[in-house]
Scaffold this motif. Structure first.
Motif: not given
Length: 568
Positions: A43-44, A220-228, A282-284, A288-301
């Motif tokens: 994930m990281n 990420v995995y089957q249904s994991g995704y990223a958000f900002l 989730m990890t994030f 460099i512009n101060g925003m956070r990129l996060a990636i999350t996935a269900p714990a079951s996956e």
């Protein structure tokens, strides 16, 4: 009164059963720990790679605007005339116009570029403003915003000017919707100063969809995704949530995650939470512009492999225990020797040693027990090797990945502290990969990466090759390859030329490369060697681009001399 045989059976059964549970428990705990660490690493690593892609894009935008700002400052020869002489303002604007438009044309996702002067001593529409048109997607000159129509406190209309001027530093503005062309933008603005005077600003508007596409394509995995999110944990882009939604106000379990996002910590571990009754992790990473990129996935996956392994090991432990009971009842005397061996092996595995090899081999039940035990250990060892392979091997090319490279760097660092290692680093970067992806698609781009990797591995076949980025490779040269690195670079060029000789036009490879040799007197760390090699690669890339440009210009001149019509 119990017989000696009964007591002996009870003793043996106790030992066997105890050993089985120790082995199974130790194996389960060890597997759980390894699987958890590898899941977090996957994930990281995904988050880090995506953050590097976005940061690379943002860095190029910053570089374009900063370069334009430096040029604008250097072209300003007389601040007082800028304040008082409209003709000088017009001439100054004309001088920097071509550089500004060229910078925008060569910046990915650029929608507009502008240089605006301080309205306190210039006309309210002074400066330049070029924007892409919806008709032909080319930059056209437009009338700049009239400062006299808005108050300096009107953030919606002139915040792009006054926010960076008041802060006194280059500023990334939050994404906003340009309702004139229905495009969401993100702007980078640099204030200009001369003689302790605010001259104006240099800025560029970027299509925010370029960043959103990178995030939306993350799987990420089957249904994991990223958000900002922004630095206050407010949603900037999410496949389900509206922009501006505060994460801390959604669900109670999200409040600790929102605090972590606000703190802006780096990639360390996975943060658990619940979303709509589903457990997630989730990890994030902070951009460099101060925003956070996060990636999350269900714990079951995330835990699916681990849970399967634990179940398999639990079943195997139970089967081994039942088998041991039956064998002990019928083969008491014959069990003495193999049980001792099994007990010894169990102690090794409980201590973390999986290099177990059982020597007792028969065709009866005791041999079956020993064989089952050995297979369990072998499967566990293979699984751990498989997990390590996923963590250290690049999935597209099969060469070592960035994690493996970082461990190799750590080993070299240790060598440099205890001795005088001899090594060199070669940094290679595939040219024009983005153009290939945009023109022929990412599948073709992946083929280009694979072919480039084959050429690199063919030449540097005795040295480790690492893929550290989408189009970047690093080779660490030691021993014989280190002694003949100049010959290897010549062979690499010949191999590249040979490949391009038989390749189709759209399949030809252009690879920039740079090399740096470790010098204990100038390199304080292994990273210094990489930076020097990377700089050499960058210079080589610039030289190749200049040569391509010169060849193109020469071809155009030749065509003109031969009477061919001007393509423009």
């Amino acid at each position: 009164m119990k017989s000696i045989q009964t007591k002996f059976i009870i003793l043996i059964l106790g030992c066997v059963l105890s050993s089985s549970f120790v082995i199974g428990g130790a194996g389960i705990l060890s597997s759980k720990k390894v699987a958890d660490e590898d899941s977090a690493r996957i994930m990281n690593l995904q988050c880090e790679n995506n953050a590097e892609d976005i940061n690379g894009l943002l860095s190029l935008i910053e570089q374009s605007v900063n370069t334009l700002a430096v040029y604008a400052s250097e072209e300003l020869t007389d601040v007082e005339r800028l304040k008082t002489d409209p003709a000088y303002v017009s001439e100054y604007t004309k001088n920097i116009r071509s550089v500004a438009v060229n910078a925008a044309n060569n910046t990915e996702g650029a929608l507009a570029v502008y240089v605006r002067y301080n309205p306190e001593f210039t006309e309210p529409t002074s400066g330049l403003f070029w924007s892409r048109t919806a008709l032909d997607n080319t930059f056209q000159q437009l009338t700049p915003t009239d400062f006299s129509r808005y108050s300096p406190d009107d953030v919606e209309h002139v915040g792009w000017y006054y926010i960076p001027v008041k802060s006194g530093k280059a500023t990334w503005l939050e994404p906003y919707e340009n309702k004139n062309i229905n495009v969401e933008m993100i702007s980078y603005v640099v204030p200009l100063y001369a003689d302790n005077t605010t001259i104006g600003v240099v800025g560029m508007d970027i299509d925010f969809n370029v960043i959103k596409e990178i995030i939306a394509s993350t799987k990420v995995y089957q249904s994991g995704y990223a958000f900002l999110t922004d630095e206050d944990a407010n949603i900037m882009y999410h496949k389900e949530l509206e922009k501006g939604t505060a994460m801390s106000g959604l669900e109670t379990t999200l409040q600790p995650v929102a605090e972590e996002l606000k703190n802006g910590g780096g990639i360390n571990h996975l943060f658990p939470y619940s979303w709509r009754s589903e457990k997630k992790e989730m990890t994030f990473a902070t951009l460099i512009n101060g925003m956070r990129l996060a990636i999350t996935a269900p714990a079951s996956e995330i835990n699916a492999t681990k849970n399967t392994l634990i179940l398999q090991m639990s079943i195997a432990s139970v089967v081994i225990a039942l088998l041991a009971v039956l064998l002990t009842i019928y083969m008491t005397r014959r069990l003495i020797k193999p049980l001792r061996e099994l007990n010894t092996a169990a102690q090794k595995i409980a201590g973390g040693d999986l290099s177990v090899s059982l020597s007792y081999q028969t065709k009866d039940e005791v041999g079956t027990l020993a064989d089952s035990f050995q297979q369990t250990v072998n499967h566990l060892r293979k699984y751990i090797d498989y997990i390590n392979g996923l963590a250290y091997r690049d999935g597209l090319t099969g060469v070592k990945n960035k994690t493996a490279y970082q461990e190799a760097v750590a080993l070299l660092e240790e060598k440099s502290r205890t001795g005088k290692p001899e090594f060199a680093m070669v940094v290679l970067d595939i040219n024009n990969l983005k153009t290939v992806n945009d023109t022929y698609g990412h599948d073709f781009g992946d083929m280009v990466i694979i072919e480039a990797c084959k050429v690199i591995c063919k030449v540097f076949k005795r040295s480790p090759v690492y893929r550290t980025g989408g189009d970047e490779f690093v080779v660490i040269l030691e021993n014989g390859d280190y002694d003949h690195y100049e010959e290897l670079l010549d062979r690499f060029q010949m191999a590249l030329d040979e490949f391009n000789e038989y390749a189709r036009h759209d399949g030809k490879l252009s690879i920039a490369r740079g090399i740096a040799v470790y010098d204990e007197y100038i390199d304080l760390s292994v990273d210094n060697v990489f930076k020097r090699a990377d700089e050499a690669m960058y210079q080589n890339k610039m030289m190749m681009k200049r040569m391509q440009k010169e060849e193109a210009e020469a071809g155009l001149e030749s065509a003109q001399e031969s009477g061919a019509p001007d393509p423009y």
